[in-house]
Design an enzyme around this catalytic site. Structure first.
Site, PDB file in Angstrom:
ATOM      1  N   HIS A  82       0.836  -1.211   0.000  1.00 33.37           N
ATOM      2  CA  HIS A  82       0.000   0.000   0.000  1.00 33.37           C
ATOM      3  C   HIS A  82       0.866   1.254   0.000  1.00 33.37           C
ATOM      4  CE1 HIS A  82      -3.152   2.838   1.072  1.00 33.37           C
ATOM      5  NE2 HIS A  82      -4.041   1.872   0.900  1.00 33.37           N
ATOM      6  N   PRO A 164       8.345  19.825  12.565  1.00 30.78           N
ATOM      7  CA  PRO A 164       9.675  20.092  12.002  1.00 30.78           C
ATOM      8  C   PRO A 164       9.672  20.033  10.481  1.00 30.78           C
ATOM      9  CG  PRO A 164       9.568  17.892  12.977  1.00 30.78           C
ATOM     10  CD  PRO A 164       8.315  18.589  13.375  1.00 30.78           C
ATOM     11  N   PHE A 167      13.485  16.171   7.559  1.00 33.88           N
ATOM     12  CA  PHE A 167      13.054  14.779   7.435  1.00 33.88           C
ATOM     13  C   PHE A 167      13.261  14.042   8.769  1.00 33.88           C
ATOM     14  CE2 PHE A 167      14.195  10.391   5.673  1.00 33.88           C
ATOM     15  CZ  PHE A 167      12.861  10.005   5.565  1.00 33.88           C
TER      16      PHE A 167
END
Length: 537
Positions: A82, A164, A167
């Site tokens: 998915h 934030p 990443f």
């Protein structure tokens, strides 16, 4: 109306039973949340949770689930069929009852702000909560998935709405927002998967492509064959059941199947469904077939039977309809008493229950008597000529009676807020001011309860007039007592409005409320006389 919101968070974990259960348990432990369904998928490595609650509890439930995911799920190790880009991949909030879409947008933003601050995770807003059109659709927001997220976040256009901007590799990112209720629905076809898919192509909004759209809006679907049922199904998502209701989908599928000489053998709702969707279906069949059904449980039964919702698995309303799943036993200690107990409680040496509760009970008896006479007239052969009049009166009197019964207890608890204010400290000027404000608000609440009793009872007069004019003459005395009881209940509630109004300092509120209450009392006297006069002719 009770406020109910559905939350359907999808987590990127569908194989580890301990993590799946830990998230479920976190939701269950939040007061006010009801976990309805947990649907894990091994190949997708994804679990969909469905729970409902009020505006505050639904946020707490989503946060509780996110906390577990933050601790237990690491996206650096995740893989599945998915599309996904976050540990808590999506977290939509859906209005079910008593809540607007705008309200759910605020809930999504509140959740996003709190999750970002506490868990130090980034979140996008999508669907109705999106602040940019290009972020509205989930496939657009999730494009590139987790693997492309680090690069995507470097683009200013894809800066997170909350949290934030860098990443967070172990988490990824979460999309949260508000959307309409999605109903997963299957129509059973005695045919092949190809034939079921052909029907789906004709009906789904996308059809066979841009040049060949389907006939039903807000519908996504396909056809497949279900070995365990030994039949094919047109399986669809109804993205907006108010645009394309369940019954419309079912009836259109029947037409398409008939054109292919195929039989339709009922349908099934996958997961849960709002009460409104079922009542819409019932009202459609009631009108189509010229039926007279006014009780909610019978309407549900009609919808289940007409759409064959019991065909592949039992349709249990208490397990399938959201409002029934989360329903609580009514807190009605007075209304739940026997007649003897209620009267003895009134007669006891205490101020509550008093005249307000008694007035609500008397008003309920009044509309109830009218309801009884109308029901005794309806369906009787010698009164066939007045059936339309009874069909007009019965639903009104039945509903008014049901709504007046809770007012018996509401009146007794009406002073709780006032008493809370009375107990507040009053040592400083600020404390005195806060205490006065609380007491004034409490008095207004105490006024609104008997005023609501008056309004409800007043809404029964037109129907009671129909009963007086066209009802079974053998029940004349019942209608007479009903009229007097309704008038007395309104008069008694009016006295409670007056006595509580003495402490109100808001003159504008006082004048407007008294004007309405006086008008309702005068109308009760006039309408009672009208009913009694009709019965004498």
């Amino acid at each position: 109306m009770k406020k109910i919101i559905e939350c359907v968070p999808n987590f990127s974990e569908g194989r580890d039973p301990e993590i799946i259960e830990a998230i479920a348990e976190a939701i269950r432990n939040v007061k006010g949340c009801s976990l309805i369904d947990v649907d894990p998928g091994r190949s997708t490595n994804r679990t969909v949770y469905t729970f409902v609650g009020g505006p505050e509890s639904i946020i707490e439930g989503a946060l509780a689930a996110a906390r577990v995911a933050r601790e237990r799920i690491d996206m650096r190790k995740h893989g599945g069929e998915h599309p996904r880009f976050g540990a808590m991949d999506v977290c939509p909030f859906v209005p079910v009852a008593g809540v607007t879409m705008a309200g759910c947008v605020e809930i999504a933003k509140n959740f996003a702000a709190r999750a970002a601050q506490e868990l130090k995770i980034p979140l996008y807003l999508y669907e109705e909560a999106a602040e940019h059109d290009y972020r509205r659709k989930l496939p657009d927001v999730r494009a590139g998935e987790y693997e492309g997220l680090a690069e995507k976040l470097q683009d200013p256009r894809w800066k997170p709405d909350f949290g934030p901007t860098d990443f967070v590799p172990e988490w990824g990112i979460t999309a949260t927002g508000a959307r309409k209720f999605l109903i997963a629905y299957n129509v059973n076809i005695l045919g092949t998967s190809n034939q079921a898919h052909r029907i789906a192509l004709n009906l789904r909004e996308a059809g066979r492509g841009e040049d060949s759209p389907g006939s039903l809006k807000e519908v996504k679907g396909m056809g497949w064959f279900v070995d365990e049922y030994n039949l094919a199904q047109v399986t669809v998502n109804l993205n907006d059941y108010q645009v394309t209701p369940i019954h419309v989908m079912y009836e259109e599928a029947k037409k398409e199947a008939a054109a292919l000489n195929l039989a339709v053998t009922g349908s099934e709702i996958v997961g849960v469904v709002p009460l409104e969707a079922m009542l819409m279906a019932a009202d459609y069949y009631i009108e189509k077939e010229g039926l007279f059904i006014y009780q909610e449980d019978q309407k549900i039964r009609l919808a289940v039977e007409r759409m064959g919702l019991n065909s592949v698995a039992p349709f249990k309303p208490e397990e399938k309809i959201i409002e029934y799943i989360v329903a609580e036993e009514p807190d009605e200690p007075l209304a739940g008493m026997s007649v003897r107990e209620f009267i003895e409680e009134i007669a006891a040496r205490s101020s509550a229950p008093g005249g307000g509760s008694a007035s609500a009970a008397v008003a309920a008896i009044g509309s109830g008597l009218g309801s009884m006479v109308a029901k005794l007239t309806w369906g009787v052969r010698k009164f066939e000529g007045v059936q339309p009049k009874m069909m007009e009166a019965i639903p009104v009197l039945h509903e008014v009676t049901q709504k007046l019964i809770p007012m018996i207890d509401a009146d007794t608890s009406a002073f709780n807020e006032y008493m809370e204010g009375l107990r507040m400290p009053k040592n400083s000027e600020a404390e005195k001011k806060a205490r006065t404000a609380k007491m004034q608000a409490g008095l207004k609440t105490a006024i609104q309860v008997p005023l609501t009793t008056m309004r409800l009872a007043d809404s029964a007069w037109d129907a009671l007039n129909l009963v007086a004019e066209y009802g079974n003459p053998a029940s004349k005395s019942d209608t007479q007592v009903g009229a007097r009881s309704l008038e007395t209940g309104i008069w008694g509630a009016y006295q409670n409005v007056l006595i509580n109004m003495e402490g109100i300092k808001d003159e504008e509120y006082r004048q407007a409320t008294l004007a309405e209450a006086e008008q309702l009392t005068l109308r009760a006297k006039e309408q009672c006389e009208k009913v009694l006069n009709l019965l004498e002719h």
